[in-house]
Design a protein around this motif. Sequence first.
Motif, PDB file in Angstrom:
ATOM      1  N   GLY A   1       1.111  -1.843   0.107  1.00  0.00           N
ATOM      2  CA  GLY A   1      -0.157   0.153  -0.136  1.00  0.00           C
ATOM      3  C   GLY A   1       1.361   1.278  -0.298  1.00  0.00           C
ATOM      4  N   HIS A   2       1.859   0.708   0.886  1.00  0.00           N
ATOM      5  CA  HIS A   2       2.926   2.132   0.800  1.00  0.00           C
ATOM      6  C   HIS A   2       3.583   2.409  -0.100  1.00  0.00           C
ATOM      7  CE1 HIS A   2       2.556   4.038   4.736  1.00  0.00           C
ATOM      8  NE2 HIS A   2       2.033   2.664   5.216  1.00  0.00           N
ATOM      9  N   ARG A   3       3.944   0.994  -1.100  1.00  0.00           N
ATOM     10  CA  ARG A   3       4.339   1.906  -2.760  1.00  0.00           C
ATOM     11  C   ARG A   3       3.502   2.421  -3.222  1.00  0.00           C
ATOM     12  NH1 ARG A   3       6.719  -3.726  -1.572  1.00  0.00           N
ATOM     13  NH2 ARG A   3       5.539  -4.354  -3.791  1.00  0.00           N
ATOM     14  N   ALA A   4       1.973   1.438  -3.517  1.00  0.00           N
ATOM     15  CA  ALA A   4       1.264   2.812  -4.274  1.00  0.00           C
ATOM     16  C   ALA A   4       0.620   3.957  -4.646  1.00  0.00           C
ATOM     17  CB  ALA A   4       0.029   1.734  -3.972  1.00  0.00           C
ATOM     18  N   ALA A   5       0.910   4.296  -2.856  1.00  0.00           N
ATOM     19  CA  ALA A   5       0.980   5.503  -3.067  1.00  0.00           C
ATOM     20  C   ALA A   5       2.211   6.082  -2.835  1.00  0.00           C
ATOM     21  CB  ALA A   5       0.541   5.364  -1.184  1.00  0.00           C
ATOM     22  N   ALA A   6       3.213   5.836  -2.671  1.00  0.00           N
ATOM     23  CA  ALA A   6       4.880   6.675  -3.163  1.00  0.00           C
ATOM     24  C   ALA A   6       4.721   6.384  -4.544  1.00  0.00           C
ATOM     25  CB  ALA A   6       6.242   5.847  -2.687  1.00  0.00           C
ATOM     26  N   ALA A   7       4.640   5.738  -5.566  1.00  0.00           N
ATOM     27  CA  ALA A   7       4.415   5.307  -7.016  1.00  0.00           C
ATOM     28  C   ALA A   7       3.585   6.772  -6.860  1.00  0.00           C
ATOM     29  CB  ALA A   7       4.202   4.731  -7.559  1.00  0.00           C
ATOM     30  N   ILE A   8       2.201   7.466  -6.430  1.00  0.00           N
ATOM     31  CA  ILE A   8       1.072   8.201  -7.088  1.00  0.00           C
ATOM     32  C   ILE A   8       2.384   9.273  -7.064  1.00  0.00           C
ATOM     33  CG2 ILE A   8      -0.748   9.304  -6.012  1.00  0.00           C
ATOM     34  CD1 ILE A   8      -2.057   6.559  -5.510  1.00  0.00           C
ATOM     35  N   GLU A   9       3.040   9.735  -5.464  1.00  0.00           N
ATOM     36  CA  GLU A   9       3.537  10.447  -4.989  1.00  0.00           C
ATOM     37  C   GLU A   9       4.635  10.797  -5.852  1.00  0.00           C
ATOM     38  OE1 GLU A   9       2.494  11.157  -0.594  1.00  0.00           O
ATOM     39  OE2 GLU A   9       4.033   9.896  -1.009  1.00  0.00           O
ATOM     40  N   ALA A  10       5.463  10.192  -6.524  1.00  0.00           N
ATOM     41  CA  ALA A  10       6.457  10.004  -7.264  1.00  0.00           C
ATOM     42  C   ALA A  10       6.622  10.617  -8.159  1.00  0.00           C
ATOM     43  CB  ALA A  10       7.475   8.875  -7.553  1.00  0.00           C
ATOM     44  N   LEU A  11       4.919  10.438  -8.989  1.00  0.00           N
ATOM     45  CA  LEU A  11       4.440  10.821 -10.653  1.00  0.00           C
ATOM     46  C   LEU A  11       4.893  11.998 -10.540  1.00  0.00           C
ATOM     47  CD1 LEU A  11       2.831   9.862 -13.015  1.00  0.00           C
ATOM     48  CD2 LEU A  11       0.927  11.331 -12.694  1.00  0.00           C
ATOM     49  N   PRO A  12       6.201  12.668 -12.132  1.00  0.00           N
ATOM     50  CA  PRO A  12       5.955  14.426 -11.674  1.00  0.00           C
ATOM     51  C   PRO A  12       5.109  14.667 -12.360  1.00  0.00           C
ATOM     52  CG  PRO A  12       7.181  12.850 -13.818  1.00  0.00           C
ATOM     53  CD  PRO A  12       6.424  11.714 -12.519  1.00  0.00           C
ATOM     54  N   ALA A  13       3.298  14.656 -12.240  1.00  0.00           N
ATOM     55  CA  ALA A  13       2.649  15.870 -12.746  1.00  0.00           C
ATOM     56  C   ALA A  13       1.133  15.635 -11.681  1.00  0.00           C
ATOM     57  CB  ALA A  13       1.897  14.797 -14.245  1.00  0.00           C
ATOM     58  N   PRO A  14       0.641  16.399 -11.188  1.00  0.00           N
ATOM     59  CA  PRO A  14      -0.682  16.161 -10.433  1.00  0.00           C
ATOM     60  C   PRO A  14      -1.644  15.116 -10.706  1.00  0.00           C
ATOM     61  CG  PRO A  14      -0.296  18.933 -11.171  1.00  0.00           C
ATOM     62  CD  PRO A  14       0.670  17.424 -12.053  1.00  0.00           C
ATOM     63  N   VAL A  15      -1.732  14.330  -9.833  1.00  0.00           N
ATOM     64  CA  VAL A  15      -3.189  13.429  -9.070  1.00  0.00           C
ATOM     65  C   VAL A  15      -4.003  13.955  -9.115  1.00  0.00           C
ATOM     66  CG1 VAL A  15      -3.190  10.826  -8.895  1.00  0.00           C
ATOM     67  CG2 VAL A  15      -1.252  11.489  -9.706  1.00  0.00           C
ATOM     68  N   ILE A  16      -5.243  14.057  -9.252  1.00  0.00           N
ATOM     69  CA  ILE A  16      -6.644  13.886  -8.936  1.00  0.00           C
ATOM     70  C   ILE A  16      -7.505  12.859  -7.851  1.00  0.00           C
ATOM     71  CG2 ILE A  16      -8.472  15.941  -8.580  1.00  0.00           C
ATOM     72  CD1 ILE A  16      -6.744  17.360 -10.881  1.00  0.00           C
ATOM     73  N   ALA A  17      -7.618  12.541  -7.396  1.00  0.00           N
ATOM     74  CA  ALA A  17      -8.185  11.383  -6.657  1.00  0.00           C
ATOM     75  C   ALA A  17      -9.652  11.998  -6.373  1.00  0.00           C
ATOM     76  CB  ALA A  17      -8.395  11.259  -5.256  1.00  0.00           C
ATOM     77  N   CYS A  18     -10.433  11.674  -7.697  1.00  0.00           N
ATOM     78  CA  CYS A  18     -12.115  11.533  -7.862  1.00  0.00           C
ATOM     79  C   CYS A  18     -13.156  10.967  -7.069  1.00  0.00           C
ATOM     80  CB  CYS A  18     -12.079  12.013  -9.201  1.00  0.00           C
ATOM     81  SG  CYS A  18     -11.017  12.966 -10.709  1.00  0.00           S
ATOM     82  N   VAL A  19     -13.450  11.885  -6.416  1.00  0.00           N
ATOM     83  CA  VAL A  19     -14.015  10.782  -5.142  1.00  0.00           C
ATOM     84  C   VAL A  19     -15.986  10.225  -5.653  1.00  0.00           C
ATOM     85  CG1 VAL A  19     -15.645  10.160  -2.645  1.00  0.00           C
ATOM     86  CG2 VAL A  19     -12.857  10.479  -3.182  1.00  0.00           C
ATOM     87  N   ASP A  20     -16.669   9.193  -5.909  1.00  0.00           N
ATOM     88  CA  ASP A  20     -18.043   9.189  -5.662  1.00  0.00           C
ATOM     89  C   ASP A  20     -18.981   7.787  -5.254  1.00  0.00           C
ATOM     90  OD1 ASP A  20     -20.258   9.950  -6.878  1.00  0.00           O
ATOM     91  OD2 ASP A  20     -20.175   9.078  -8.409  1.00  0.00           O
ATOM     92  N   GLY A  21     -18.378   9.197  -4.050  1.00  0.00           N
ATOM     93  CA  GLY A  21     -18.953   7.740  -3.270  1.00  0.00           C
ATOM     94  C   GLY A  21     -18.480   7.174  -1.973  1.00  0.00           C
ATOM     95  N   TYR A  22     -18.227   6.037  -1.655  1.00  0.00           N
ATOM     96  CA  TYR A  22     -17.200   5.558  -0.316  1.00  0.00           C
ATOM     97  C   TYR A  22     -15.881   5.795  -0.450  1.00  0.00           C
ATOM     98  CZ  TYR A  22     -21.723   3.605   1.968  1.00  0.00           C
ATOM     99  OH  TYR A  22     -22.937   3.727   2.559  1.00  0.00           O
ATOM    100  N   ALA A  23     -15.345   6.676  -0.106  1.00  0.00           N
ATOM    101  CA  ALA A  23     -13.588   6.339   0.435  1.00  0.00           C
ATOM    102  C   ALA A  23     -13.457   6.253   1.524  1.00  0.00           C
ATOM    103  CB  ALA A  23     -12.746   7.831   0.439  1.00  0.00           C
ATOM    104  N   LEU A  24     -12.989   4.542   2.318  1.00  0.00           N
ATOM    105  CA  LEU A  24     -12.354   4.579   3.524  1.00  0.00           C
ATOM    106  C   LEU A  24     -11.363   3.707   3.598  1.00  0.00           C
ATOM    107  CD1 LEU A  24     -16.445   2.908   3.918  1.00  0.00           C
ATOM    108  CD2 LEU A  24     -15.696   5.353   4.587  1.00  0.00           C
ATOM    109  N   GLY A  25     -11.036   3.732   4.573  1.00  0.00           N
ATOM    110  CA  GLY A  25      -9.968   3.079   4.602  1.00  0.00           C
ATOM    111  C   GLY A  25      -9.009   3.244   3.688  1.00  0.00           C
ATOM    112  N   GLY A  26      -8.055   2.224   3.470  1.00  0.00           N
ATOM    113  CA  GLY A  26      -6.578   2.042   2.566  1.00  0.00           C
ATOM    114  C   GLY A  26      -7.660   2.959   1.134  1.00  0.00           C
ATOM    115  N   GLY A  27      -8.824   2.771   1.058  1.00  0.00           N
ATOM    116  CA  GLY A  27      -9.132   3.777   0.227  1.00  0.00           C
ATOM    117  C   GLY A  27      -8.685   5.251   0.295  1.00  0.00           C
ATOM    118  N   LEU A  28      -9.606   6.242   1.230  1.00  0.00           N
ATOM    119  CA  LEU A  28      -9.062   7.679   1.788  1.00  0.00           C
ATOM    120  C   LEU A  28      -7.416   7.287   1.701  1.00  0.00           C
ATOM    121  CD1 LEU A  28      -9.563  10.382   2.850  1.00  0.00           C
ATOM    122  CD2 LEU A  28      -9.719   9.363   4.748  1.00  0.00           C
TER     123      LEU A  28
END
Length: 263
Positions: free
Chosen positions: A88-115
């Motif tokens: 999970g931490h590696r997936a999060a790190a890959a999002i943060e390492a992308l040299p362009a912005p990432v927008i989480a588009c939440v429609d419904g539940y964003a719980l636990g690991g989803g948040l």
Amino acid sequence: GDGERAVRVERDGKVAIVTIDRPAALNALSASVLGELEAAFLALADDVPAIRGVLLVGEGGRAFVAGADIRAMTSLSPEEAAALSRRGHRAAAAIEALPAPVIACVDGYALGGGLEMALACDLIYATDASTFGQPEVKLGLIPGFGGTVRLPRAVGLARAKELIYSGRRIGIDEALDSGLVARSFTDRAALLDGARATVELIATNSPTAVGTAKRVLVEAAGRPTEVASDIEVGAFEDAFRTEDMQEGVAAFLEKREPRFGGA
Ligand code: CAA
């Protein structure tokens, strides 16, 4: 089921859309989904600056992601649980390492690991029908994909503690009020249009500068002021070595639009 891909990547001009597609489990994050997510974002790095931003979405209209896959957790040893947490931490790190912005588009539940995945993104946009929470303590667990690290940064330590200790779910008003969500939308179509429009706006700027700003913001987070300041000074210096900086300043002085090449 096993062996099927649950993460889909589409290109739409300057925008990439990464979809977590496991609607029958409300897009719950199993080890394999986390691996696919990490791989998708590592691969997208090669497409920058052709792509200028990424939207992370959940399939199905009920959930962004309802958390780590609880069913898959029942058979884990503590050591395997640590490996899942690392994934999970590696997936999060890959999002943060992308040299362009990432927008989480939440429609419904964003719980636990989803948040927690949403928190790894640069910002969270959400529909009015969205719900957020870290319910892990209800399961005898704690956040495992970065919630104890990133939630306090997003909403402040006291609010993060209250959410993590209570496990309670909050709606869009509280999520906006706490700064967790940057902007809300009436429905999914408006959400995706709004996120695309933000990427288009970002795309008028230097991709090098935006990518560097993201790196500095990610690296500086949680660091002591002097360390964070040194990171900024170094990156500010580097900006003066870029063609984009020459072009941006020249265009301003010549009263014309800049043409950024991304170098
Ligand atoms: N893992 C696995 N499956 C999940 C899931 C999850 N996190 N969340 C939902 N599902 C599955 C349900 O089991 C159900 O499957 P079946 O139809 O096969 O029974 C399906 O998705 C639909 O869910 P519900 O029937 O429960 O839908 P609902 O509308 O009644 O409730 C909900 C929706 C409130 C989101 C509820 O599903 C829920 O509370 N989900 C769990 C939320 C949660 O506790 N998340 C934290 C997980 S732990 C974690 O994330 C640890 C970490 O930090 C790494």
